[in-house]
Each structure stands twice: as structure tokens, then as C-alpha cells.
Design a protein around this motif. Structure first.
Motif, short mmCIF file in Angstrom:
data_model
loop_
_atom_site.label_atom_id
_atom_site.label_comp_id
_atom_site.label_asym_id
_atom_site.label_seq_id
_atom_site.Cartn_x
_atom_site.Cartn_y
_atom_site.Cartn_z
N PHE A 64 0.85 -1.18 0.00
CA PHE A 64 0.00 0.00 0.00
C PHE A 64 0.89 1.23 0.00
O PHE A 64 2.00 1.22 0.51
CB PHE A 64 -1.02 0.01 1.14
N VAL A 65 0.36 2.28 -0.63
CA VAL A 65 1.09 3.53 -0.78
C VAL A 65 0.26 4.62 -0.11
O VAL A 65 -0.92 4.79 -0.41
CB VAL A 65 1.32 3.85 -2.27
N VAL A 66 0.89 5.34 0.80
CA VAL A 66 0.23 6.45 1.49
C VAL A 66 0.66 7.74 0.80
O VAL A 66 1.85 7.98 0.59
CB VAL A 66 0.61 6.49 2.99
N CYS A 67 -0.33 8.55 0.42
CA CYS A 67 -0.06 9.80 -0.30
C CYS A 67 -0.80 10.97 0.34
O CYS A 67 -1.88 10.79 0.91
CB CYS A 67 -0.53 9.69 -1.75
N ASP A 68 -0.20 12.15 0.20
CA ASP A 68 -0.92 13.38 0.51
C ASP A 68 -2.06 13.51 -0.47
O ASP A 68 -1.96 13.04 -1.61
CB ASP A 68 -0.02 14.60 0.35
N HIS A 69 -3.14 14.13 -0.05
CA HIS A 69 -4.28 14.30 -0.94
C HIS A 69 -4.91 15.66 -0.67
O HIS A 69 -5.01 16.08 0.47
CB HIS A 69 -5.30 13.18 -0.69
N PRO A 70 -5.35 16.36 -1.72
CA PRO A 70 -5.88 17.70 -1.51
C PRO A 70 -7.19 17.75 -0.72
O PRO A 70 -7.50 18.75 -0.08
CB PRO A 70 -6.09 18.24 -2.93
N TYR A 71 -7.97 16.66 -0.71
CA TYR A 71 -9.27 16.67 -0.05
C TYR A 71 -9.29 15.91 1.27
O TYR A 71 -10.25 15.99 2.02
CB TYR A 71 -10.35 16.11 -0.96
N HIS A 72 -8.26 15.15 1.54
CA HIS A 72 -8.15 14.37 2.77
C HIS A 72 -6.75 14.57 3.32
O HIS A 72 -5.85 14.99 2.62
CB HIS A 72 -8.36 12.87 2.50
N ARG A 73 -6.59 14.24 4.58
CA ARG A 73 -5.26 14.35 5.18
C ARG A 73 -4.29 13.42 4.44
O ARG A 73 -3.19 13.82 4.08
CB ARG A 73 -5.34 13.97 6.66
N GLN A 74 -4.73 12.20 4.20
CA GLN A 74 -3.94 11.22 3.44
C GLN A 74 -4.89 10.31 2.70
O GLN A 74 -6.05 10.21 3.04
CB GLN A 74 -3.08 10.37 4.38
N ILE A 75 -4.35 9.62 1.70
CA ILE A 75 -5.11 8.60 0.99
C ILE A 75 -4.22 7.37 0.87
O ILE A 75 -3.01 7.48 0.74
CB ILE A 75 -5.61 9.10 -0.38
N VAL A 76 -4.83 6.20 0.97
CA VAL A 76 -4.10 4.94 0.94
C VAL A 76 -4.51 4.15 -0.30
O VAL A 76 -5.69 3.88 -0.51
CB VAL A 76 -4.40 4.10 2.21
N TYR A 77 -3.53 3.82 -1.12
CA TYR A 77 -3.76 3.03 -2.33
C TYR A 77 -3.27 1.61 -2.09
O TYR A 77 -2.11 1.40 -1.74
CB TYR A 77 -3.00 3.61 -3.52
N LEU A 78 -4.15 0.62 -2.27
CA LEU A 78 -3.75 -0.78 -2.21
C LEU A 78 -3.31 -1.19 -3.61
O LEU A 78 -4.04 -0.97 -4.58
CB LEU A 78 -4.91 -1.66 -1.76
N SER A 79 -2.13 -1.80 -3.71
CA SER A 79 -1.59 -2.16 -5.02
C SER A 79 -1.21 -3.63 -5.07
O SER A 79 -0.71 -4.19 -4.09
CB SER A 79 -0.35 -1.31 -5.33
N GLN A 80 -1.42 -4.24 -6.21
CA GLN A 80 -1.02 -5.63 -6.40
C GLN A 80 0.48 -5.75 -6.68
O GLN A 80 1.03 -6.84 -6.70
CB GLN A 80 -1.80 -6.28 -7.54
N LEU A 81 1.14 -4.62 -6.86
CA LEU A 81 2.58 -4.61 -7.12
C LEU A 81 3.34 -4.70 -5.80
O LEU A 81 2.90 -4.18 -4.78
CB LEU A 81 2.98 -3.33 -7.86
N SER A 82 4.50 -5.32 -5.83
CA SER A 82 5.32 -5.43 -4.63
C SER A 82 5.98 -4.10 -4.32
O SER A 82 6.10 -3.22 -5.18
CB SER A 82 6.40 -6.50 -4.82
N THR A 83 6.44 -3.97 -3.09
CA THR A 83 7.13 -2.74 -2.70
C THR A 83 8.41 -2.57 -3.52
O THR A 83 8.76 -1.45 -3.89
CB THR A 83 7.49 -2.75 -1.20
N ALA A 84 9.09 -3.68 -3.84
CA ALA A 84 10.31 -3.60 -4.64
C ALA A 84 10.02 -3.05 -6.04
O ALA A 84 10.76 -2.21 -6.55
CB ALA A 84 10.97 -4.97 -4.74
N THR A 85 8.94 -3.50 -6.65
CA THR A 85 8.57 -3.02 -7.98
C THR A 85 8.22 -1.54 -7.94
O THR A 85 8.67 -0.77 -8.79
CB THR A 85 7.37 -3.83 -8.54
N LEU A 86 7.44 -1.14 -6.95
CA LEU A 86 7.08 0.28 -6.83
C LEU A 86 8.31 1.14 -6.58
O LEU A 86 8.44 2.23 -7.15
CB LEU A 86 6.05 0.47 -5.72
#
Length: 88
Positions: free
Chosen positions: A55-77
Motif C-alpha cells: 500500500f502507498v500512502v499519499c498526501d491528498h488535496p481533499y483528505h489528510r492522506q489517501i491509501v492506495y492498495l496495489s497488487q505490485l510489490s514494494t520492490a517493484t514500486l
């Protein structure tokens, strides 16, 4: 530069707070609590077509943070982020 997370989801690299291994974080109490709270707040987006590995945690303009669940591994990202696979 941008980071491709899966499916059609692309985020600006400067908004990425962290990239985390879902299995590793799920073992800890704080990690489970964080993901549970994010899900309750409606800020978790599944951007994969398969079982999520990270999962990737990102800043977001409408929320404090947003969490993206990804099927990709951390190494690939991480490799994608370091290579600058998608440039502005």
C-alpha cells in the motif's frame, strides 16, 4: 515525475509519503489499526485487479492522506519510483 500504482492509477511522486509491504504491516497492531481507521474514513482505494501486496500512502488535496492498495510489490514500486518511469 509520477508513479504508476496499478490499473490506471498514477500519482505525483512528490505526494508519496511511503510505500509499505501489506503483509509486514498487517502483523503489527499499529499497522492494522492505521489501515482499519483509513478504511473507516473511506480513504482506501484498491488499484489492483489481484490480491494486494503493498500500500502507498499519499498526501491528498481533499483528505489528510489517501491509501492506495496495489497488487505490485514494494520492490517493484520502489524501482519504478527510482527509475522515473513516468516523467512530467
Amino acid at each position: 515525475m509520477y508513479l504508476h500504482l496499478g490499473k490506471d492509477e498514477i500519482v505525483p511522486e512528490h505526494s508519496v509519503i511511503g510505500i509499505f509491504d501489506l503483509d509486514q504491516v498487517s502483523y503489527g497492531k499499529r499497522g492494522r489499526e492505521y489501515l482499519s481507521r483509513a478504511e473507516e474514513e473511506g480513504v482506501v482505494l484498491d488499484v489492483g485487479e489481484d490480491i494486494p501486496k503493498s500500500f502507498v500512502v499519499c498526501d491528498h488535496p481533499y483528505h489528510r492522506q489517501i491509501v492506495y492498495l496495489s497488487q505490485l510489490s514494494t520492490a517493484t514500486l520502489q524501482k519504478r519510483a527510482e527509475s522515473g518511469a513516468l516523467e512530467e
